[in-house]
Design a protein around this motif. Structure first.
Motif, PDB file in Angstrom:
ATOM      1  N   ALA A 137       0.825  -1.212   0.000  1.00 11.08           N
ATOM      2  CA  ALA A 137       0.000   0.000   0.000  1.00 11.08           C
ATOM      3  C   ALA A 137       0.855   1.257   0.000  1.00 11.08           C
ATOM      4  O   ALA A 137       0.560   2.226  -0.695  1.00 11.08           O
ATOM      5  CB  ALA A 137      -0.931  -0.001   1.206  1.00 11.08           C
ATOM      6  N   SER A 138       1.942   1.261   0.788  1.00 13.68           N
ATOM      7  CA  SER A 138       2.773   2.461   0.892  1.00 13.68           C
ATOM      8  C   SER A 138       3.547   2.742  -0.384  1.00 13.68           C
ATOM      9  O   SER A 138       3.979   3.869  -0.609  1.00 13.68           O
ATOM     10  CB  SER A 138       3.749   2.307   2.064  1.00 13.68           C
ATOM     11  OG  SER A 138       4.600   1.185   1.866  1.00 13.68           O
ATOM     12  N   ALA A 139       3.733   1.740  -1.252  1.00 16.99           N
ATOM     13  CA  ALA A 139       4.476   1.958  -2.494  1.00 16.99           C
ATOM     14  C   ALA A 139       3.729   2.863  -3.455  1.00 16.99           C
ATOM     15  O   ALA A 139       4.340   3.518  -4.308  1.00 16.99           O
ATOM     16  CB  ALA A 139       4.769   0.617  -3.168  1.00 16.99           C
ATOM     17  N   SER A 140       2.392   2.942  -3.325  1.00 15.24           N
ATOM     18  CA  SER A 140       1.599   3.775  -4.230  1.00 15.24           C
ATOM     19  C   SER A 140       1.559   5.240  -3.806  1.00 15.24           C
ATOM     20  O   SER A 140       1.029   6.076  -4.542  1.00 15.24           O
ATOM     21  CB  SER A 140       0.164   3.236  -4.316  1.00 15.24           C
ATOM     22  OG  SER A 140      -0.454   3.274  -3.040  1.00 15.24           O
ATOM     23  N   GLN A 142       3.238   8.782  -3.195  1.00 15.93           N
ATOM     24  CA  GLN A 142       4.404   9.540  -3.624  1.00 15.93           C
ATOM     25  C   GLN A 142       4.807  10.528  -2.535  1.00 15.93           C
ATOM     26  O   GLN A 142       3.951  11.180  -1.928  1.00 15.93           O
ATOM     27  CB  GLN A 142       4.106  10.285  -4.926  1.00 15.93           C
ATOM     28  CG  GLN A 142       3.836   9.367  -6.107  1.00 15.93           C
ATOM     29  CD  GLN A 142       3.623  10.137  -7.381  1.00 15.93           C
ATOM     30  OE1 GLN A 142       3.742  11.356  -7.403  1.00 15.93           O
ATOM     31  NE2 GLN A 142       3.316   9.433  -8.452  1.00 15.93           N
ATOM     32  N   LYS A 184      -4.985  13.881  -8.183  1.00 14.74           N
ATOM     33  CA  LYS A 184      -3.941  12.858  -8.091  1.00 14.74           C
ATOM     34  C   LYS A 184      -2.921  13.184  -7.000  1.00 14.74           C
ATOM     35  O   LYS A 184      -2.173  12.313  -6.564  1.00 14.74           O
ATOM     36  CB  LYS A 184      -3.218  12.733  -9.440  1.00 14.74           C
ATOM     37  CG  LYS A 184      -4.093  12.199 -10.566  1.00 14.74           C
ATOM     38  CD  LYS A 184      -4.446  10.745 -10.336  1.00 14.74           C
ATOM     39  CE  LYS A 184      -5.237  10.190 -11.502  1.00 14.74           C
ATOM     40  NZ  LYS A 184      -5.596   8.764 -11.302  1.00 14.74           N
ATOM     41  N   ASP A 187      -3.142  11.416  -2.184  1.00 16.97           N
ATOM     42  CA  ASP A 187      -3.040   9.965  -2.329  1.00 16.97           C
ATOM     43  C   ASP A 187      -3.002   9.222  -0.999  1.00 16.97           C
ATOM     44  O   ASP A 187      -2.806   8.008  -0.986  1.00 16.97           O
ATOM     45  CB  ASP A 187      -1.804   9.596  -3.153  1.00 16.97           C
ATOM     46  CG  ASP A 187      -0.521  10.188  -2.599  1.00 16.97           C
ATOM     47  OD1 ASP A 187      -0.574  10.751  -1.488  1.00 16.97           O
ATOM     48  OD2 ASP A 187       0.514  10.097  -3.272  1.00 16.97           O
ATOM     49  N   HIS A 188      -3.174   9.922   0.148  1.00 17.30           N
ATOM     50  CA  HIS A 188      -3.267   9.206   1.418  1.00 17.30           C
ATOM     51  C   HIS A 188      -4.074  10.013   2.428  1.00 17.30           C
ATOM     52  O   HIS A 188      -4.223  11.232   2.294  1.00 17.30           O
ATOM     53  CB  HIS A 188      -1.889   8.854   1.983  1.00 17.30           C
ATOM     54  CG  HIS A 188      -1.002  10.026   2.234  1.00 17.30           C
ATOM     55  ND1 HIS A 188      -0.455  10.802   1.240  1.00 17.30           N
ATOM     56  CD2 HIS A 188      -0.534  10.554   3.398  1.00 17.30           C
ATOM     57  CE1 HIS A 188       0.303  11.752   1.758  1.00 17.30           C
ATOM     58  NE2 HIS A 188       0.263  11.619   3.070  1.00 17.30           N
ATOM     59  N   ALA A 205      -3.713   4.595   2.283  1.00 18.80           N
ATOM     60  CA  ALA A 205      -3.412   4.990   0.910  1.00 18.80           C
ATOM     61  C   ALA A 205      -4.711   5.028   0.115  1.00 18.80           C
ATOM     62  O   ALA A 205      -5.576   4.155   0.265  1.00 18.80           O
ATOM     63  CB  ALA A 205      -2.426   4.020   0.273  1.00 18.80           C
ATOM     64  N   ARG A 207      -6.712   4.768  -3.350  1.00 19.29           N
ATOM     65  CA  ARG A 207      -6.615   4.138  -4.672  1.00 19.29           C
ATOM     66  C   ARG A 207      -7.848   4.492  -5.481  1.00 19.29           C
ATOM     67  O   ARG A 207      -8.975   4.340  -5.002  1.00 19.29           O
ATOM     68  CB  ARG A 207      -6.467   2.622  -4.545  1.00 19.29           C
ATOM     69  CG  ARG A 207      -5.141   2.188  -3.910  1.00 19.29           C
ATOM     70  CD  ARG A 207      -5.095   0.701  -3.699  1.00 19.29           C
ATOM     71  NE  ARG A 207      -3.794   0.277  -3.192  1.00 19.29           N
ATOM     72  CZ  ARG A 207      -3.512  -0.966  -2.831  1.00 19.29           C
ATOM     73  NH1 ARG A 207      -4.439  -1.914  -2.919  1.00 19.29           N
ATOM     74  NH2 ARG A 207      -2.305  -1.265  -2.384  1.00 19.29           N
ATOM     75  N   LYS A 209     -10.167   3.631  -8.504  1.00 21.94           N
ATOM     76  CA  LYS A 209     -10.542   2.514  -9.360  1.00 21.94           C
ATOM     77  C   LYS A 209     -11.523   2.977 -10.435  1.00 21.94           C
ATOM     78  O   LYS A 209     -12.163   4.025 -10.305  1.00 21.94           O
ATOM     79  CB  LYS A 209     -11.185   1.397  -8.523  1.00 21.94           C
ATOM     80  CG  LYS A 209     -10.289   0.864  -7.407  1.00 21.94           C
ATOM     81  CD  LYS A 209      -9.125   0.074  -7.943  1.00 21.94           C
ATOM     82  CE  LYS A 209      -8.328  -0.561  -6.814  1.00 21.94           C
ATOM     83  NZ  LYS A 209      -7.221  -1.389  -7.297  1.00 21.94           N
TER      84      LYS A 209
END
Length: 316
Positions: A137-140, A142, A184, A187-188, A205, A207, A209
């Motif tokens: 989750a944390s990889a998404s 920035q 965008k 993001d969290h 995070a 997301r 969809k």
């Protein structure tokens, strides 16, 4: 004799001059840089918490690795070395970790005003799961993006300790103040819930969809760090220091003559035009009048020619 911090330092180079100008007071202050440092005794849990805070703050935090024996902000005189480091690094707040039998896994949050200690908040880490456990989750997320905040609980409005904790968490994680932001760029979410005398800290995070429409479907995935924090000690700002910190700079704009603002029409102005002397004013001759004069002159010329030849004129 003047104190060392009261003496104005003269820059010896252009780079030093730029640094001093950056540290000068501004009408709109920049984001607070957080100073992350260790106390005399620490635990692995508090070290990992500071590492995760540094990841969330990215470039807006300065993490020191050495231990500091003489940092006890709640004790008189224990803030001297802390204020010196804050002045040297130009930081607006700090997070200090410590560990003892009386206060295990301890975190102390504090803010500065004019490089002087403003207020303090002490938290105890009772439960911790690091960012590394939520790597997917944390990889998404920035680094440097703006978070949303969700504070759940009536204590954040009624209890002064929880109000202070809310204010500190906002200053710690909100980042730079902006007027407009792209969708965008959010993001969290920082979710904080108040339960008894505890703070449940849960970052998620965001997301986006596909939903089949222009508006995307939003899902939340926990990204860490997951923290259960016990509220221990607080120290609000002193009345004199708070009064000084709450002052606002008076911005006086230069008054423009004969210009005012209306709630309906907006900017309204009054114009003064001098009296015009129309009788003596050289007016431009219009083409229509010029054609009329040419026709009158041509008719007079024909009439004169006919008179000279003895032919009857138009009038006759």
């Amino acid at each position: 004799m003047a104190k060392a911090e009261d003496v104005k330092v003269k820059p010896r180079s252009k780079r030093a001059k730029r640094i001093l100008e950056k540290r000068e007071p501004k009408l709109v202050e920049e984001v607070k840089t957080a100073l992350l440092l260790h106390g005399n005794k620490t635990s692995q849990i508090t070290k990992d918490v500071l590492t995760d805070i540094h990841k969330l703050k990215f470039r807006e935090a300065l993490k020191l690795s050495r231990k500091n024996d003489d940092m006890r902000p709640f004790e008189p005189g224990g803030e001297t070395h802390l204020e010196h480091l804050a002045r040297k690094a130009d930081c607006g707040m700090f997070v200090l970790d410590s560990h003892s039998k009386k206060r295990p896994h301890n975190l102390i949050l504090g803010r500065f005003f004019d490089h002087r200690l403003y207020d303090l908040l002490e938290l105890g880490v009772e439960k911790y799961r690091g960012i590394r456990e939520f790597a997917a989750a944390s990889a998404s997320v920035q680094a440097g993006n703006k978070p949303c905040f969700a504070f759940v609980g009536e204590q954040f409005e009624s209890d002064p300790d929880f109000r202070q904790a809310k204010s500190m968490l906002l200053d710690l994680f909100r980042g730079r103040l902006v007027e407009n932001i792209n969708l965008k760029g959010v993001d969290h979410v920082m979710f904080v819930a108040a339960l008894d005398r505890k703070l449940l800290f849960r970052p998620y995070a965001i997301r986006f969809k596909k939903s089949g429409t222009k508006i995307p479907r939003v899902e939340l995935a926990e990204m860490g760090p997951q923290l259960d924090l016990a509220l221990r000690r607080t120290q609000p700002a002193g009345p004199e220091l708070e009064r000084e910190a709450m002052k606002r700079a008076v911005t006086t704009k230069k008054k423009v003559k004969n210009v005012s603002r209306d709630n309906l029409e907006g900017k309204v102005g009054r114009m003064y035009v001098p009296r015009q002397e129309v009788d003596t004013m050289p007016l431009r001759k219009m083409k229509g009048l010029k054609r009329e004069r040419q026709q009158t002159a041509a008719a007079a010329k024909v009439d004169k020619k006919q008179r000279s030849e003895g032919a009857p004129t138009v009038a006759e």
